[in-house]
Design an enzyme around this catalytic site. Structure first.
Site, PDB file in Angstrom:
ATOM      1  N   GLU A  19       0.856  -1.245   0.385  1.00  0.00           N
ATOM      2  CA  GLU A  19       0.135   0.406   0.039  1.00  0.00           C
ATOM      3  C   GLU A  19       0.826   1.047  -0.235  1.00  0.00           C
ATOM      4  O   GLU A  19       1.807   1.679   0.770  1.00  0.00           O
ATOM      5  CB  GLU A  19      -0.941   0.291   1.412  1.00  0.00           C
ATOM      6  CG  GLU A  19      -1.486  -1.176   1.404  1.00  0.00           C
ATOM      7  CD  GLU A  19      -3.121  -1.408   0.056  1.00  0.00           C
ATOM      8  OE1 GLU A  19      -3.021  -0.342  -0.139  1.00  0.00           O
ATOM      9  OE2 GLU A  19      -3.981  -2.224  -0.005  1.00  0.00           O
ATOM     10  N   CYS A  77      -2.516   8.597   2.958  1.00  0.00           N
ATOM     11  CA  CYS A  77      -2.383   8.120   1.694  1.00  0.00           C
ATOM     12  C   CYS A  77      -3.453   9.057   0.514  1.00  0.00           C
ATOM     13  O   CYS A  77      -3.022   8.919  -0.264  1.00  0.00           O
ATOM     14  CB  CYS A  77      -1.931   6.814   1.898  1.00  0.00           C
ATOM     15  SG  CYS A  77      -2.993   5.560   2.792  1.00  0.00           S
TER      16      CYS A  77
HETATM   17  P1  NAD Z   1       8.370   5.154   4.304  1.00  0.00           P
HETATM   18  O1  NAD Z   1       8.597   4.541   3.341  1.00  0.00           O
HETATM   19  O2  NAD Z   1       9.317   6.268   3.965  1.00  0.00           O
HETATM   20  O3  NAD Z   1       8.644   3.997   5.417  1.00  0.00           O
HETATM   21  C1  NAD Z   1       7.454   3.008   5.378  1.00  0.00           C
HETATM   22  C2  NAD Z   1       8.305   1.753   6.510  1.00  0.00           C
HETATM   23  O4  NAD Z   1       9.652   1.492   5.924  1.00  0.00           O
HETATM   24  C3  NAD Z   1       8.912   2.525   7.455  1.00  0.00           C
HETATM   25  O5  NAD Z   1       9.057   1.450   9.161  1.00  0.00           O
HETATM   26  C4  NAD Z   1      10.258   2.413   7.617  1.00  0.00           C
HETATM   27  O6  NAD Z   1      11.248   1.877   8.924  1.00  0.00           O
HETATM   28  C5  NAD Z   1      10.722   1.490   6.673  1.00  0.00           C
HETATM   29  N1  NAD Z   1      11.725   1.345   5.765  1.00  0.00           N
HETATM   30  C6  NAD Z   1      12.397   1.991   5.640  1.00  0.00           C
HETATM   31  N2  NAD Z   1      13.159   1.384   4.312  1.00  0.00           N
HETATM   32  C7  NAD Z   1      13.731   0.056   4.824  1.00  0.00           C
HETATM   33  C8  NAD Z   1      13.297  -0.719   3.514  1.00  0.00           C
HETATM   34  N3  NAD Z   1      14.779  -0.154   3.112  1.00  0.00           N
HETATM   35  N4  NAD Z   1      12.930  -1.759   3.237  1.00  0.00           N
HETATM   36  C9  NAD Z   1      11.873  -2.327   3.990  1.00  0.00           C
HETATM   37  N5  NAD Z   1      10.799  -1.053   4.784  1.00  0.00           N
HETATM   38  C10 NAD Z   1      11.837  -0.239   5.361  1.00  0.00           C
HETATM   39  O7  NAD Z   1       6.791   5.347   4.402  1.00  0.00           O
HETATM   40  P2  NAD Z   1       6.471   7.233   5.231  1.00  0.00           P
HETATM   41  O8  NAD Z   1       7.675   8.126   5.340  1.00  0.00           O
HETATM   42  O9  NAD Z   1       7.225   6.093   7.141  1.00  0.00           O
HETATM   43  O10 NAD Z   1       5.280   7.200   4.837  1.00  0.00           O
HETATM   44  C11 NAD Z   1       4.810   7.699   4.138  1.00  0.00           C
HETATM   45  C12 NAD Z   1       4.266   7.323   2.875  1.00  0.00           C
HETATM   46  O11 NAD Z   1       3.076   6.056   3.058  1.00  0.00           O
HETATM   47  C13 NAD Z   1       3.626   7.981   1.923  1.00  0.00           C
HETATM   48  O12 NAD Z   1       4.355   8.259   0.985  1.00  0.00           O
HETATM   49  C14 NAD Z   1       1.943   7.396   2.336  1.00  0.00           C
HETATM   50  O13 NAD Z   1       1.006   7.839   0.817  1.00  0.00           O
HETATM   51  C15 NAD Z   1       1.908   6.344   2.273  1.00  0.00           C
HETATM   52  N6  NAD Z   1       1.123   5.518   2.926  1.00  0.00           N
HETATM   53  C16 NAD Z   1       0.190   5.332   1.895  1.00  0.00           C
HETATM   54  C17 NAD Z   1      -1.011   3.565   2.917  1.00  0.00           C
HETATM   55  C18 NAD Z   1      -1.878   3.528   1.827  1.00  0.00           C
HETATM   56  O14 NAD Z   1      -2.609   2.563   2.306  1.00  0.00           O
HETATM   57  N7  NAD Z   1      -1.171   3.099   0.355  1.00  0.00           N
HETATM   58  C19 NAD Z   1      -1.626   3.920   3.780  1.00  0.00           C
HETATM   59  C20 NAD Z   1      -0.319   5.253   4.685  1.00  0.00           C
HETATM   60  C21 NAD Z   1       0.397   5.743   4.149  1.00  0.00           C
END
Ligand code: NAD
Length: 466
Positions: free
Chosen positions: A246, A280
């Site tokens: 997501e 999101c």
């Molecule tokens: P992010 O991608 O920076 O981080 C998300 C998670 O990934 C965190 O737990 C982080 O620690 C982890 N992470 C970091 N590096 C990683 C790697 N190399 N491999 C795997 N995991 C890793 O996102 P964010 O800033 O926490 O959240 C914001 C984003 O999330 C926005 O783009 C938003 O649109 C999206 N979002 C989407 C939904 C949906 O349902 N589509 C819901 C909420 C947020």
């Protein structure tokens, strides 16, 4: 200051070191989270694998009861969890803030507990009988973001447990504390090892990356940015993990010319600014017909002026959740303010506070329109031909949500169904619910959450042909 532990195999697990989690409202220390290691992740996966042997064999009624008990735990501790969430995420306690998020978490947990998991008979005649069974997969790796950390954790954990899988969850380093506590509470009613949590700061060690590549994990469910989602997908390829991703959105709203601007202004505003735009499926671009463009701009600006930003009990919006996001939003708004017409806000406030910002007169190629701002700033764009508005709305690599606003529901629906996105709303935006499957198309994700369709994603199909 109270201490927080990872939970591995049902037991609290401290780490040798911790990392600081800051309160975005004032920069104070919200708490310290354990700096988990690769060895901790391996132990969590091993505990989840061991627990899978018996959890996967539990009957439907037992799993359903366990999920109901988990939902009840969230309800009993909702206030404590809400306070903790506000201290690390910054959202207000009231309005659409932490108490609202905990209410959502409990509602989703209850709904997921109630979903049916019955085998289907596909054929039963003189040529034979064909049955479709849905079987648990194994260990599910869950990675969550910082915007709605507890609700999203429930979206990952509950369908996994309901279908007989075990879980290792890793929350965002910006908001680990409330997840650590929620998992601790859930463990009071779950067998040891069924639900484990690890944390890290992503800099010293990145357990998210290690989870995506871990051979002991069968499926990853990831909610976060599109950029990180691509990395998860790439490292999951080695072990052919199943994936639910997501990812980011750049949702467009289209306002048709027959609206009453003042009537729709509050719903338009909250469709974009819920959780400070850090959602999101929030509206991130608004296309308004030229006949009502100026009136919609005026009505939105007048409404924005009434919204209370702060950190007390009356606040409707809090600070931006962390410095990284604040800097990103500040940069996008500074660029847009120089090119367009600022109708509200337009410049950072104190600390990480940023007033709700409305900017008209931008072009589709401007970064605030093109990129996911994920913050309290909405570009408002004018159009004259609805075909042009649809084309501009669809001209995005993202496809999470969209909305159409009109008094004529059929006309709105006809436009809505031409939008390239997984969910589309009429006269509202971003209003998700547990019985309506949710997921992105294009680069907003892979797979679906919620409802029976979401539950099915945590299972392998086994077809029995007799
Ligand atoms: P992010 O991608 O920076 O981080 C998300 C998670 O990934 C965190 O737990 C982080 O620690 C982890 N992470 C970091 N590096 C990683 C790697 N190399 N491999 C795997 N995991 C890793 O996102 P964010 O800033 O926490 O959240 C914001 C984003 O999330 C926005 O783009 C938003 O649109 C999206 N979002 C989407 C939904 C949906 O349902 N589509 C819901 C909420 C947020």
């Amino acid at each position: 200051m109270r201490s927080f532990s990872m939970i591995i195999g049902g037991k609290p697990m401290a780490a040798e070191t911790t990392f600081d989690v800051l309160n975005p409202a004032d920069g104070s220390l919200a708490g310290r989270a354990p700096q988990g290691s690769i060895a901790d992740l391996d132990a969590a996966v091993a505990a989840a694998q061991a627990a899978f042997a018996s959890w996967s064999k539990t009957g439907d009624a037992e799993r359903r009861a366990a999920c109901e008990a988990v939902a009840a735990k969230i309800g009993e501790h909702a206030e404590e969890l809400a306070q903790l969430l506000t201290s690390e995420q910054g959202k207000p306690l009231n309005g659409q803030g932490s108490r609202f998020e905990l209410g959502g978490a409990q509602a989703w947990a209850m709904h997921t507990a109630s979903l049916p998991m019955e085998p289907k008979v596909l054929q039963d005649d003189n040529r034979g009988r064909v049955e479709l069974h849905r079987k648990p997969m194994g260990v599910i790796g869950s990675i969550t973001p910082w915007n709605w950390p507890l609700m999203i954790a429930v979206w990952h954990i509950l369908p996994a447990l309901r279908t007989g899988n075990t879980v290792v969850i890793k929350p965002s380093p910006y908001t680990p504390l409330s997840t650590l506590r929620m998992v601790e509470l859930m463990n009071e009613v779950l067998p040891a090892g069924v639900l484990n949590v690890v944390t890290c700061d992503d800099v010293t060690v990145n357990l998210g990356a290690a989870m995506s590549a871990h051979p002991g994990i069968r499926k990853m469910v990831f909610t976060g940015s599109t950029a990180t989602g691509r990395r998860v997908m790439a490292s999951a390829a080695e072990t052919l993990k199943r994936l639910t991703l997501e990812l980011g959105g750049n949702d467009a709203g289209i306002v048709l010319p027959d609206v009453d601007p003042e009537e729709i202004a509050p719903a338009l505003f909250w469709g974009a600014f819920i959780n400070n735009g850090q959602t999101c499926a929030a509206m991130k671009r608004l296309y308004v017909h030229e006949d009502v463009h100026d009136a919609v701009c005026d009505a939105l600006a007048a409404y924005a002026a009434t919204v209370k930003v702060g950190s007390d009990d009356t606040a409707e919006l809090g600070p931006v959740a962390n410095r990284m996001q604040f800097d990103k939003v500040s940069g996008l708004v500074a660029d847009a303010a120089a090119k367009g017409r600022v109708l509200a806000g337009g410049a950072p406030g104190e600390g990480l506070f940023f007033p709700p910002t409305l900017i008209a007169g931008l072009g589709d190629a401007d970064p605030l329109v093109r990129e996911e701002q994920f913050g309290p700033a909405l570009p408002i764009l004018s159009y004259s031909d609805v075909e042009d508005a649809i084309a501009r709305a669809n001209d995005s690599e993202n496809g999470l949500g969209g909305s159409v606003w009109s008094k004529d529901i059929e006309a709105a629906k006809a436009v809505a169904m031409r939008l390239e996105c997984g969910s589309v709303w009429i006269n509202k935006h971003g209003a998700i619910q547990p019985n309506a499957p949710f997921g992105g198309v294009k680069q907003s994700g892979l797979g679906i959450e919620f409802g029976e369709e979401g539950l099915a994603e945590y299972t392998d199909i086994q077809t029995v042909l007799i």
